[in-house]
Design an enzyme around this catalytic site. Structure first.
Site, short mmCIF file in Angstrom:
data_model
loop_
_atom_site.label_atom_id
_atom_site.label_comp_id
_atom_site.label_asym_id
_atom_site.label_seq_id
_atom_site.Cartn_x
_atom_site.Cartn_y
_atom_site.Cartn_z
N TRP A 190 0.86 -1.18 0.00
CA TRP A 190 0.00 0.00 0.00
C TRP A 190 0.89 1.24 0.00
O TRP A 190 1.88 1.29 0.74
CB TRP A 190 -0.92 0.05 1.23
N GLU A 215 -3.04 -2.84 -2.44
CA GLU A 215 -4.19 -2.31 -1.68
C GLU A 215 -4.57 -0.92 -2.17
O GLU A 215 -3.78 0.02 -2.08
CB GLU A 215 -3.84 -2.26 -0.19
N LYS A 226 -7.10 2.61 -2.40
CA LYS A 226 -7.73 3.53 -1.43
C LYS A 226 -8.45 4.62 -2.21
O LYS A 226 -8.02 4.99 -3.31
CB LYS A 226 -6.64 4.13 -0.55
N ASP A 279 -9.72 -3.30 1.36
CA ASP A 279 -9.81 -2.72 2.71
C ASP A 279 -11.18 -2.06 2.77
O ASP A 279 -11.48 -1.17 1.97
CB ASP A 279 -8.67 -1.71 2.92
N HIS A 303 -11.76 1.73 2.51
CA HIS A 303 -11.15 2.45 1.40
C HIS A 303 -12.07 2.66 0.22
O HIS A 303 -11.63 2.76 -0.93
CB HIS A 303 -9.89 1.72 0.94
N HIS A 326 -8.50 -6.32 4.34
CA HIS A 326 -8.23 -5.56 5.54
C HIS A 326 -9.59 -5.22 6.11
O HIS A 326 -10.33 -4.44 5.53
CB HIS A 326 -7.48 -4.25 5.23
N ASP A 372 -13.07 8.64 7.94
CA ASP A 372 -11.94 7.90 8.47
C ASP A 372 -12.17 6.41 8.30
O ASP A 372 -13.30 5.95 8.25
CB ASP A 372 -11.71 8.24 9.96
N ASP A 420 -10.34 3.74 10.07
CA ASP A 420 -9.61 2.80 10.91
C ASP A 420 -10.10 2.64 12.33
O ASP A 420 -9.31 2.58 13.26
CB ASP A 420 -8.12 3.18 10.88
N ASP A 480 -7.25 -4.22 10.20
CA ASP A 480 -6.50 -2.98 10.01
C ASP A 480 -7.24 -1.81 10.66
O ASP A 480 -8.13 -1.24 10.06
CB ASP A 480 -6.30 -2.71 8.51
#
Ligand code: RNT
Ligand code: ZN
Length: 418
Positions: free
Chosen positions: A185, A224, A226, A258, A261, A285, A293, A295, A325
Site C-alpha cells: 500500500w 491495496e 484507497k 480494505d 477504502h 483488511h 476515516d 480505521d 487494520d
C-alpha cells in the site's frame, strides 16, 4: 452437566431444527486464522527512530497510556491479547517494525535478519506472519509520492524497498514453512486537483512491475487501493480501478480489499463474490469506516456480518485471507485487538450457523418471502451460546471478564510506560 453445557445443547438443537450444524460450525471456525496487525499496539509508530511522525494520509488519534515503545513491549502486549482470543492466528508486520538494535538501517537495505526476533516469536507460538513494506512516515516520501514519484532517486529508493521486503517475506515463509501475504500500500496522492493523472499511474505501474519481477515461492503478493487519504483528498494514484486492473493482468498478484477504502455507500461484502469469479484469493483488511476515516476498531455491525456471510456462503474460507487494520489510540490498545479479533470471529460464527443451501434454494425458487423470514429468524437464534462454547473449548474467557485481565495488565505494565 454444567449450566454452560445445557445452554449449548439447547442452542445446538435450535440450530439443528433450522438446518445448521453447530459442531461443524465450531470445527470450521477454528480453522480460520485472522491476521492480527502489529500496528494497533503502538499507533503505527514502528521502531525506527528517524524523528518522522505518522504520515501518508493516515492518522491515529488519542494518547491513551501504555503504547508499546520497543519490540519487547509490543510482543508482551501481543501475548496478552492472544491469551484472550480463541484459536491460532497470524501476526501482520510492517517493515518499520524491523528490529535493528539501535542501528539505523535504511529501508532499502533491510533483510530478514532484522526480523529474526519476530520469526522466533511466531515460531514459538505457532503463528503465521504476514508482511508489509512501509511506504510512509519516512524522509524519502517526496511531495507525498513514493512509487509514482517523477523523481528517479525517490522512485528508485522505494522500488528497492519493495523488492527487499519481498525477499524478507520469502525468507519468513521459508523459516515458518507457511505462506506470507506481502501487501503493498502506498499513500501517493495530491491534496488538490492534479494537472496529470496518467503520469503518476504509469510510473506506479512500472514500479510494481519492477517490484514483482522476481518469483518467490511462499509469497502471496497483493496491492491495496484507497479512495483518498487525509490531506490527500483530490487524487489517489493507487485507486481501486488501477490496482484491480493491475492484479487482473499479472499472474500471482492479488487485489486486497480494505473496507475502509471505498465510498461510504459501497460495500466490500458485495465485492467479494465479484472478485471470486476471477481470483482464487482475496486478501482483506477488515476495519470500520466512520465518515471520512477508515480505521476504527471492528465492531459486530451489519457490514462485518455481511462480509462474513459472503466468505462462508461463497465457500471461500480458504480463499479469503482475513487481516485486520485499525488503530485507535484513545482506548486500551490490547483491548482494541481483543475486541476486533473476537468480533471478526463472532461474525464468522454467525455466518457458519446459517444453512445457506436452504436459503439459496429459496432465492433460486423465487420464494423471497420464505427467504426474508428465514434470514430474520436466523438473527434471533442463540449464537451467543455457541460462541461461549467455542471460547470454552479454546480455553479463553467466554464473556467480557477478559477485560479484567487486560485491566490488570494495564495496571501492572502499561501504566508504567511513561
Ligand atoms: C492505509 C492502509 C494500510 C495501512 C497499514 C498500516 O490506509 O489501510 O493498510 O493501514 O498498512
Ligand atoms: Zn488497510
Amino acid at each position: 452437566m454444567t449450566a454452560g453445557r445445557d445452554i449449548y445443547e439447547a442452542a445446538k438443537n435450535k440450530y439443528a431444527a433450522f438446518g445448521a450444524d453447530t459442531e461443524a460450525a465450531l470445527r470450521l471456525l477454528s480453522r480460520i486464522p485472522i491476521s492480527i496487525h502489529c500496528w494497533q499496539g503502538d499507533d503505527v509508530s514502528g521502531f525506527e527512530r528517524t524523528g518522522e511522525t505518522l504520515s501518508g494520509g493516515i492518522q491515529a488519534t488519542g494518547n491513551y497510556p501504555g503504547k508499546a515503545r520497543t519490540p519487547d513491549e509490543l510482543m508482551a502486549d501481543f501475548d496478552t491479547a492472544l491469551k484472550l482470543i480463541p484459536g491460532k492466528h497470524r501476526i501482520n508486520l510492517h517493515a518499520s517494525y524491523a528490529i535493528t538494535n539501535g542501528k539505523n538501517i535504511s529501508r532499502d537495505r533491510l533483510t530478514a535478519e532484522h526480523f529474526k526476533d519476530w520469526i522466533g516469536f511466531a515460531k514459538e507460538r505457532g503463528l503465521g506472519i504476514d508482511f508489509n513494506p512501509t511506504f510512509f512516515s519516512h524522509p524519502m516520501v517526496k511531495d507525498n509520492l513514493t512509487l509514482s514519484s517523477p523523481d528517479e532517486d525517490t522512485r528508485g529508493f522505494w522500488v528497492r524497498h519493495g523488492i527487499t521486503c519481498r525477499r524478507i517475506a520469502a525468507e519468513i515463509s521459508w523459516e515458518l514453512n507457511n505462506p506470507v501475504l506481502y501487501n503493498l500500500w502506498i499513500p501517493d496522492g495530491f491534496k488538490d486537483v492534479p494537472a496529470d493523472r496518467l503520469g503518476p499511474r504509469k510510473r506506479l505501474k512500472e514500479s510494481l512491475d519492477e517490484i514483482f519481477a522476481e518469483k518467490w515461492d511462499g509469497v502471496i503478493d497483493c496491492v491495496e487501493s484507497k479512495v483518498f487519504g487525509i490531506g490527500l483528498e483530490s487524487f489517489t494514484v493507487g485507486s481501486n480501478e488501477f490496482y484491480l486492473s493491475y492484479a487482473a493482468s499479472r499472474s500471482g498478484v492479488y487485489n486486497l480489499l480494505d473496507n475502509g477504502h471505498f465510498h461510504p455507500t459501497e460495500h466490500v461484502s458485495d465485492k467479494i463474490s465479484a472478485l471470486l469469479t476471477r481470483f482464487d484469493k482475496i486478501p482483506l483488511h477488515v476495519t470500520r469506516p466512520v465518515r471520512w476515516d477508515s480505521d476504527h476498531v471492528v465492531l459486530l455491525d451489519d457490514e462485518l456480518k455481511e462480509i462474513a456471510n459472503e466468505i462462508v456462503r461463497c465457500d471461500a474460507i480458504d480463499k479469503v485471507l482475513i487481516g485486520l487494520d485499525f488503530f485507535d489510540a484513545s482506548i486500551n490498545r490490547v483491548a482494541a485487538w481483543v475486541v476486533g479479533v473476537r468480533n471478526m470471529q463472532k461474525a464468522l460464527l454467525i455466518a457458519l450457523l446459517c444453512p445457506w443451501d436452504k436459503l439459496r434454494k429459496m432465492q433460486d425458487d423465487g420464494d423471497f418471502t420464505s427467504l426474508m423470514v428465514a434470514r430474520e429468524f436466523h438473527k434471533t437464534l442463540p449464537f451467543g451460546a455457541v460462541w461461549e462454547e467455542f471460547c470454552t473449548r479454546n480455553g479463553v474467557p467466554t464473556d467480557d471478564a477478559w477485560l479484567g485481565i487486560v485491566r490488570a495488565y494495564e495496571k501492572d505494565v502499561l501504566i508504567k510506560r511513561t
